[in-house]
Every structure is written in structure tokens, then in C-alpha cells.
Design a protein around this motif. Structure first.
Motif, mmCIF file in Angstrom:
data_model
loop_
_atom_site.group_PDB
_atom_site.id
_atom_site.type_symbol
_atom_site.label_atom_id
_atom_site.label_comp_id
_atom_site.label_asym_id
_atom_site.label_seq_id
_atom_site.Cartn_x
_atom_site.Cartn_y
_atom_site.Cartn_z
ATOM 1 N N VAL A 100 0.836 -1.197 0.000
ATOM 2 C CA VAL A 100 0.000 0.000 0.000
ATOM 3 C C VAL A 100 0.873 1.250 0.000
ATOM 4 C CG1 VAL A 100 -1.662 1.357 1.357
ATOM 5 C CG2 VAL A 100 -1.975 -1.118 1.128
ATOM 6 N N LEU A 101 1.883 1.269 0.853
ATOM 7 C CA LEU A 101 2.712 2.459 1.009
ATOM 8 C C LEU A 101 3.636 2.709 -0.169
ATOM 9 C CD1 LEU A 101 3.651 2.061 4.774
ATOM 10 C CD2 LEU A 101 2.031 3.699 3.785
ATOM 11 N N THR A 102 4.188 1.655 -0.730
ATOM 12 C CA THR A 102 5.169 1.823 -1.815
ATOM 13 C C THR A 102 4.557 1.728 -3.199
ATOM 14 O OG1 THR A 102 5.704 -0.540 -1.952
ATOM 15 C CG2 THR A 102 6.982 0.800 -0.383
ATOM 16 N N LEU A 109 -3.754 0.355 -4.416
ATOM 17 C CA LEU A 109 -4.195 0.271 -3.018
ATOM 18 C C LEU A 109 -3.969 1.555 -2.227
ATOM 19 C CD1 LEU A 109 -3.073 -3.334 -2.009
ATOM 20 C CD2 LEU A 109 -5.367 -2.531 -2.604
ATOM 21 N N LEU A 110 -3.121 2.448 -2.691
ATOM 22 C CA LEU A 110 -2.805 3.659 -1.944
ATOM 23 C C LEU A 110 -4.051 4.458 -1.546
ATOM 24 C CD1 LEU A 110 -0.607 5.344 -0.651
ATOM 25 C CD2 LEU A 110 -0.328 6.525 -2.842
ATOM 26 N N PRO A 111 -5.060 4.571 -2.398
ATOM 27 C CA PRO A 111 -6.251 5.318 -1.972
ATOM 28 C C PRO A 111 -6.917 4.769 -0.706
ATOM 29 C CG PRO A 111 -6.293 5.022 -4.334
ATOM 30 C CD PRO A 111 -5.145 4.193 -3.811
ATOM 31 N N PHE A 112 -6.720 3.491 -0.403
ATOM 32 C CA PHE A 112 -7.325 2.925 0.805
ATOM 33 C C PHE A 112 -6.669 3.479 2.070
ATOM 34 C CE2 PHE A 112 -8.697 -0.070 -2.379
ATOM 35 C CZ PHE A 112 -10.028 -0.246 -2.041
ATOM 36 N N LEU A 113 -5.517 4.127 1.935
ATOM 37 C CA LEU A 113 -4.857 4.758 3.071
ATOM 38 C C LEU A 113 -4.931 6.281 2.979
ATOM 39 C CD1 LEU A 113 -3.260 4.138 5.627
ATOM 40 C CD2 LEU A 113 -1.184 4.206 4.272
ATOM 41 N N THR A 114 -5.209 6.796 1.799
ATOM 42 C CA THR A 114 -5.218 8.252 1.629
ATOM 43 C C THR A 114 -6.653 8.749 1.448
ATOM 44 O OG1 THR A 114 -4.737 7.968 -0.739
ATOM 45 C CG2 THR A 114 -2.854 8.334 0.737
ATOM 46 N N ILE A 115 -7.128 8.857 0.236
ATOM 47 C CA ILE A 115 -8.446 9.465 0.010
ATOM 48 C C ILE A 115 -9.605 8.624 0.544
ATOM 49 C CG2 ILE A 115 -7.675 10.866 -1.933
ATOM 50 C CD1 ILE A 115 -8.941 8.802 -3.816
ATOM 51 N N ARG A 116 -9.393 7.338 0.734
ATOM 52 C CA ARG A 116 -10.430 6.487 1.313
ATOM 53 C C ARG A 116 -9.974 5.922 2.662
ATOM 54 N NH1 ARG A 116 -11.476 2.768 -3.735
ATOM 55 N NH2 ARG A 116 -13.105 1.772 -2.527
ATOM 56 N N GLY A 117 -9.039 6.615 3.278
ATOM 57 C CA GLY A 117 -8.436 6.131 4.514
ATOM 58 C C GLY A 117 -9.053 6.673 5.788
#
Length: 181
Positions: A100-102, A109-117
């Protein structure tokens, strides 16, 4: 949580780390868990529901470890150092969170931690807020808690130094923010 649910979540987490959201197939999750595809749909509704369940499950694992560390040291700032050290070190070992992070193997998957986090941010903020409220009653700790969590997430997403420097930065900003509130 049932054994089947845990098997499904574990299988989904492995597949998400390897292939991302778009590469996740419900039939593969079912196969790895040794159940029918219909069982996966019955349990989670759809792929989005499954991914949200994985995120909630992993978030709960992290938060449980954080709470344990926050309670281990009577000094509130040392307890926070311990909690953030756990978080940063656990993240390095966690294949899904690393993906997710990299963005490696799972750039979607990054949106699951940022815009949808929001669920991650909300629950982590609650944990830090409870901790600070216990040690600094009467202070306005919500801003400090949210700022601290956001800064920690920022260091996870874009590290700018070594682990100790990141932990020092997070705790120093938390302390300064609380003292000015």
C-alpha cells in the motif's frame, strides 16, 4: 471472528499485496481458503466489501498493538515513542501495508490509506486521543491526536530519515501541539 472469516481475510491480504485491488479475484481468495466462491460473497458481499474488511482487520491488529504499548510505560511520551516504534517496525514487516505504502505490486491500493483512509485515520486518532486524555485531562487533545496520526502516516508514506528521527519528529510535534492547545 470465525476461522473461515480469518482464512478469507488472510488469503485476500496476501493476494492484495501481490496483485492489488484490480488483480484480486474472489475465486482465488476462495480457493486459497478452501471454500466456495459463494462463501466469499456471502461473507463480504463483493470485492469492495472484502477489501474494506481486510483494511478493518489489519487496522485493528495495529491498533491493538499500539494500545498495548501505550499502556506499558507510565511516561506518556515514552509510551508514544514505543507505540510509534511498533507501528513503523510492523509496517516494514507487513507485506500488504508495504505494498500500500510503496505501490510495489499493488499501486491501486494507496487510496485505501489516503483518500479512502478515513477509517484508519479516525480509529487511530481515537486511540491516541484516549491516551493523551488519560495523561492530560482537561486539555484539548483531539487536535494533537489527529495531527500526530497524520504526521506518523506522512512519515510512513514518505520517509525522510531513519526510524528514530521519524519517531522523534512525531513525538516532538505531539508534545509541542499539546502544550500550545
Amino acid at each position: 471472528m470465525s476461522d473461515i472469516t480469518e482464512l478469507l481475510l488472510d488469503a485476500a491480504a496476501d493476494l492484495l499485496a501481490a496483485r492489488g485491488f484490480h488483480g484480486l479475484r474472489m475465486i482465488e481468495v476462495a480457493s486459497r481458503a478452501g471454500v466456495s466462491r459463494q462463501t466469499v460473497y456471502n461473507e463480504f458481499g463483493n470485492k469492495e466489501g472484502l477489501v474494506q474488511a481486510v483494511a478493518a482487520w489489519r487496522t485493528e491488529e495495529y491498533l491493538s498493538g499500539i494500545v498495548t504499548r501505550l499502556r506499558q510505560d507510565p511516561d506518556p511520551w515514552e509510551a508514544m515513542r514505543s507505540a510509534f516504534r511498533f507501528t513503523f517496525e510492523q509496517t516494514e514487516k507487513d507485506r500488504l501495508v508495504s505494498a500500500v505504502l510503496t505501490g510495489q505490486d499493488a499501486e491501486d491500493l494507496l487510496p485505501f490509506l489516503t483518500i479512502r483512509g478515513h477509517p484508519v485515520l479516525f480509529h487511530a486518532t481515537e486511540v491516541v486521543e484516549r491516551h493523551l486524555s488519560e495523561h492530560f485531562p482537561g486539555r484539548h487533545v483531539r487536535l494533537t491526536a489527529e495531527t500526530t496520526v497524520r504526521l506518523a502516516l506522512s512519515h510512513l508514506l514518505m520517509p525522510s530519515g531513519d526510524l528514530d528521527s521519524a519517531i522523534d519528529a512525531v513525538v516532538t510535534v505531539a508534545r509541542a501541539t499539546l502544550e500550545t492547545c
